[in-house]
Scaffold this motif. Sequence first.
Motif, PDB file in Angstrom:
ATOM      1  N   THR A  38       0.829  -1.210   0.000  1.00 26.71           N
ATOM      2  CA  THR A  38       0.000   0.000   0.000  1.00 26.71           C
ATOM      3  C   THR A  38       0.865   1.262   0.000  1.00 26.71           C
ATOM      4  O   THR A  38       0.547   2.246  -0.678  1.00 26.71           O
ATOM      5  CB  THR A  38      -0.957   0.008   1.204  1.00 26.71           C
ATOM      6  N   SER A  39       1.956   1.244   0.734  1.00 22.41           N
ATOM      7  CA  SER A  39       2.890   2.377   0.701  1.00 22.41           C
ATOM      8  C   SER A  39       3.430   2.585  -0.704  1.00 22.41           C
ATOM      9  O   SER A  39       3.550   3.723  -1.181  1.00 22.41           O
ATOM     10  CB  SER A  39       4.046   2.139   1.672  1.00 22.41           C
ATOM     11  N   ALA A  40       3.779   1.483  -1.384  1.00 27.53           N
ATOM     12  CA  ALA A  40       4.330   1.576  -2.733  1.00 27.53           C
ATOM     13  C   ALA A  40       3.307   2.131  -3.717  1.00 27.53           C
ATOM     14  O   ALA A  40       3.639   2.929  -4.608  1.00 27.53           O
ATOM     15  CB  ALA A  40       4.814   0.202  -3.192  1.00 27.53           C
ATOM     16  N   GLN A  41       2.053   1.713  -3.577  1.00 28.63           N
ATOM     17  CA  GLN A  41       1.015   2.204  -4.478  1.00 28.63           C
ATOM     18  C   GLN A  41       0.830   3.710  -4.322  1.00 28.63           C
ATOM     19  O   GLN A  41       0.773   4.460  -5.315  1.00 28.63           O
ATOM     20  CB  GLN A  41      -0.310   1.496  -4.212  1.00 28.63           C
ATOM     21  N   LEU A  42       0.711   4.176  -3.091  1.00 27.80           N
ATOM     22  CA  LEU A  42       0.493   5.601  -2.858  1.00 27.80           C
ATOM     23  C   LEU A  42       1.703   6.424  -3.281  1.00 27.80           C
ATOM     24  O   LEU A  42       1.556   7.533  -3.818  1.00 27.80           O
ATOM     25  CB  LEU A  42       0.165   5.845  -1.384  1.00 27.80           C
ATOM     26  N   PHE A  43       2.895   5.897  -3.059  1.00 23.97           N
ATOM     27  CA  PHE A  43       4.086   6.629  -3.488  1.00 23.97           C
ATOM     28  C   PHE A  43       4.149   6.693  -5.012  1.00 23.97           C
ATOM     29  O   PHE A  43       4.539   7.714  -5.581  1.00 23.97           O
ATOM     30  CB  PHE A  43       5.343   5.978  -2.922  1.00 23.97           C
ATOM     31  N   GLY A  44       3.738   5.607  -5.690  1.00 20.14           N
ATOM     32  CA  GLY A  44       3.676   5.634  -7.144  1.00 20.14           C
ATOM     33  C   GLY A  44       2.722   6.701  -7.648  1.00 20.14           C
ATOM     34  O   GLY A  44       3.033   7.439  -8.597  1.00 20.14           O
ATOM     35  N   GLU A  45       1.540   6.804  -7.032  1.00 15.02           N
ATOM     36  CA  GLU A  45       0.593   7.842  -7.417  1.00 15.02           C
ATOM     37  C   GLU A  45       1.187   9.229  -7.180  1.00 15.02           C
ATOM     38  O   GLU A  45       1.029  10.138  -8.010  1.00 15.02           O
ATOM     39  CB  GLU A  45      -0.701   7.687  -6.622  1.00 15.02           C
ATOM     40  N   ALA A  46       1.871   9.404  -6.044  1.00 18.25           N
ATOM     41  CA  ALA A  46       2.470  10.702  -5.736  1.00 18.25           C
ATOM     42  C   ALA A  46       3.581  11.050  -6.715  1.00 18.25           C
ATOM     43  O   ALA A  46       3.737  12.219  -7.101  1.00 18.25           O
ATOM     44  CB  ALA A  46       3.005  10.700  -4.304  1.00 18.25           C
ATOM     45  N   LEU A  47       4.361  10.064  -7.130  1.00 13.48           N
ATOM     46  CA  LEU A  47       5.403  10.309  -8.128  1.00 13.48           C
ATOM     47  C   LEU A  47       4.794  10.795  -9.438  1.00 13.48           C
ATOM     48  O   LEU A  47       5.285  11.740 -10.062  1.00 13.48           O
ATOM     49  CB  LEU A  47       6.213   9.035  -8.374  1.00 13.48           C
ATOM     50  N   ALA A  48       3.698  10.149  -9.862  1.00 10.95           N
ATOM     51  CA  ALA A  48       3.034  10.562 -11.096  1.00 10.95           C
ATOM     52  C   ALA A  48       2.463  11.971 -10.953  1.00 10.95           C
ATOM     53  O   ALA A  48       2.587  12.806 -11.862  1.00 10.95           O
ATOM     54  CB  ALA A  48       1.930   9.576 -11.460  1.00 10.95           C
ATOM     55  N   GLY A  49       1.817  12.256  -9.820  1.00  8.21           N
ATOM     56  CA  GLY A  49       1.253  13.578  -9.608  1.00  8.21           C
ATOM     57  C   GLY A  49       2.315  14.663  -9.571  1.00  8.21           C
ATOM     58  O   GLY A  49       2.150  15.738 -10.166  1.00  8.21           O
ATOM     59  N   ALA A  50       3.428  14.402  -8.882  1.00  8.36           N
ATOM     60  CA  ALA A  50       4.505  15.387  -8.810  1.00  8.36           C
ATOM     61  C   ALA A  50       5.152  15.600 -10.168  1.00  8.36           C
ATOM     62  O   ALA A  50       5.550  16.727 -10.504  1.00  8.36           O
ATOM     63  CB  ALA A  50       5.548  14.943  -7.788  1.00  8.36           C
ATOM     64  N   ALA A  51       5.280  14.536 -10.961  1.00  6.26           N
ATOM     65  CA  ALA A  51       5.839  14.686 -12.302  1.00  6.26           C
ATOM     66  C   ALA A  51       4.970  15.588 -13.171  1.00  6.26           C
ATOM     67  O   ALA A  51       5.475  16.413 -13.948  1.00  6.26           O
ATOM     68  CB  ALA A  51       6.009  13.322 -12.956  1.00  6.26           C
ATOM     69  N   LEU A  52       3.641  15.452 -13.051  1.00  2.00           N
ATOM     70  CA  LEU A  52       2.738  16.341 -13.783  1.00  2.00           C
ATOM     71  C   LEU A  52       2.920  17.787 -13.324  1.00  2.00           C
ATOM     72  O   LEU A  52       2.994  18.710 -14.150  1.00  2.00           O
ATOM     73  CB  LEU A  52       1.287  15.918 -13.561  1.00  2.00           C
ATOM     74  N   LEU A  53       3.001  18.002 -12.017  1.00  4.52           N
ATOM     75  CA  LEU A  53       3.202  19.346 -11.497  1.00  4.52           C
ATOM     76  C   LEU A  53       4.544  19.915 -11.954  1.00  4.52           C
ATOM     77  O   LEU A  53       4.639  21.092 -12.320  1.00  4.52           O
ATOM     78  CB  LEU A  53       3.134  19.334  -9.972  1.00  4.52           C
ATOM     79  N   GLY A  54       5.581  19.091 -11.930  1.00  3.71           N
ATOM     80  CA  GLY A  54       6.898  19.548 -12.364  1.00  3.71           C
ATOM     81  C   GLY A  54       6.907  19.970 -13.815  1.00  3.71           C
ATOM     82  O   GLY A  54       7.564  20.947 -14.198  1.00  3.71           O
ATOM     83  N   ALA A  55       6.172  19.233 -14.651  1.00  4.52           N
ATOM     84  CA  ALA A  55       6.129  19.549 -16.080  1.00  4.52           C
ATOM     85  C   ALA A  55       5.438  20.871 -16.356  1.00  4.52           C
ATOM     86  O   ALA A  55       5.592  21.440 -17.444  1.00  4.52           O
ATOM     87  CB  ALA A  55       5.431  18.428 -16.834  1.00  4.52           C
ATOM     88  N   LEU A  56       4.672  21.384 -15.404  1.00  8.60           N
ATOM     89  CA  LEU A  56       3.993  22.673 -15.567  1.00  8.60           C
ATOM     90  C   LEU A  56       4.885  23.846 -15.166  1.00  8.60           C
ATOM     91  O   LEU A  56       4.514  25.002 -15.392  1.00  8.60           O
ATOM     92  CB  LEU A  56       2.719  22.716 -14.718  1.00  8.60           C
ATOM     93  N   GLN A  57       6.063  23.560 -14.586  1.00  7.54           N
ATOM     94  CA  GLN A  57       6.930  24.627 -14.108  1.00  7.54           C
ATOM     95  C   GLN A  57       7.850  25.139 -15.213  1.00  7.54           C
ATOM     96  O   GLN A  57       8.043  24.496 -16.237  1.00  7.54           O
ATOM     97  CB  GLN A  57       7.780  24.136 -12.925  1.00  7.54           C
ATOM     98  N   LYS A  58       8.430  26.315 -14.966  1.00  9.80           N
ATOM     99  CA  LYS A  58       9.399  26.875 -15.893  1.00  9.80           C
ATOM    100  C   LYS A  58      10.776  26.257 -15.650  1.00  9.80           C
ATOM    101  O   LYS A  58      10.959  25.469 -14.732  1.00  9.80           O
ATOM    102  CB  LYS A  58       9.432  28.399 -15.741  1.00  9.80           C
ATOM    103  N   ASP A  59      11.764  26.687 -16.438  1.00 12.51           N
ATOM    104  CA  ASP A  59      13.062  26.011 -16.496  1.00 12.51           C
ATOM    105  C   ASP A  59      13.739  25.813 -15.146  1.00 12.51           C
ATOM    106  O   ASP A  59      14.205  24.723 -14.846  1.00 12.51           O
ATOM    107  CB  ASP A  59      14.010  26.781 -17.425  1.00 12.51           C
ATOM    108  N   GLU A  60      13.829  26.833 -14.326  1.00 13.38           N
ATOM    109  CA  GLU A  60      14.589  26.737 -13.089  1.00 13.38           C
ATOM    110  C   GLU A  60      13.713  26.555 -11.857  1.00 13.38           C
ATOM    111  O   GLU A  60      14.187  26.712 -10.740  1.00 13.38           O
ATOM    112  CB  GLU A  60      15.469  27.993 -12.917  1.00 13.38           C
TER     113      GLU A  60
END
Length: 296
Positions: A38-60
Amino acid sequence: MIDRITRGLHDRRGLRALVVRVGDVARMTRLLHGLAPTSAQLFGEALAGAALLGALQKDEERVNLQLECAGPLRGLFVDADSRGNLRGYVRGTAVHVPGDPSEAAVAALGGGGFLSVLRTRGDGTFYRSSVELTREPLVGALRRWFSASEQVETAVALEVIPQGDEPLGQVAGLLVQRLPGGEAAGVVAARDAIGAGAFREALAAGASALALVETVAGEGFDLLAEQEVAYRCGCSIERVRNAVTALGADGIADLVATVGRAEVDCEFCHAHYVVEADELRDLERRMRASRRDGAA
């Protein structure tokens, strides 16, 4: 399949889309942090969510997704940037709730706490916004965060799909967002499609990034770019030395006298760093000399 972020645009309808796959990263971090199912599943979801948020940011710019929860998971943290770099950790590494994985994830989060997003800009300033957790999946809290903090029509999906004996077979996220002047109805339709299971079904069937977007948001998207996603930690012995200097000359002298050396473990990658007594004394001497020179 290499973990990637794919960006798409529907210029006529004023919609942008992001698809991220982080299955390799999720499986690697499960081993790195010793995560129960269950920890692994939630961390996987958080990794995907953070990657989406990161892709919305500017270069630095960087973004941190932080979860503080009342359930046995207790919390997690993921750091991401616009270049597809991820790192993070889970507080409750040993959480395993038997039964349906979706219900298990909600139980592991519990019924209280906060989801916070901290954005660090290139000039060193930052901005934090949060939403209170209810008894809901992680993606539900992330959707409410977009609604409350971004105030831009956004559809979001996070999915973890088993493949054979591998519970983290597919770990992915999707974001469809209205651009200024774009069609709000397109985002509403995307939300409805996600709610009906269209993204999960297409992902399980092995659909391409473009097919995943068009299954949810309709045809006509142009793919603009693809970018690799990887787990990369920026820790180093130099960063540890810099952290030690924050103690000041007197603090370093006390550390040498009481402990004899400085030891630091990285929360993100578990690297172990040691600064021995001789180097600590050298740091102390240089700091005192610099202070004398400044006073003169």
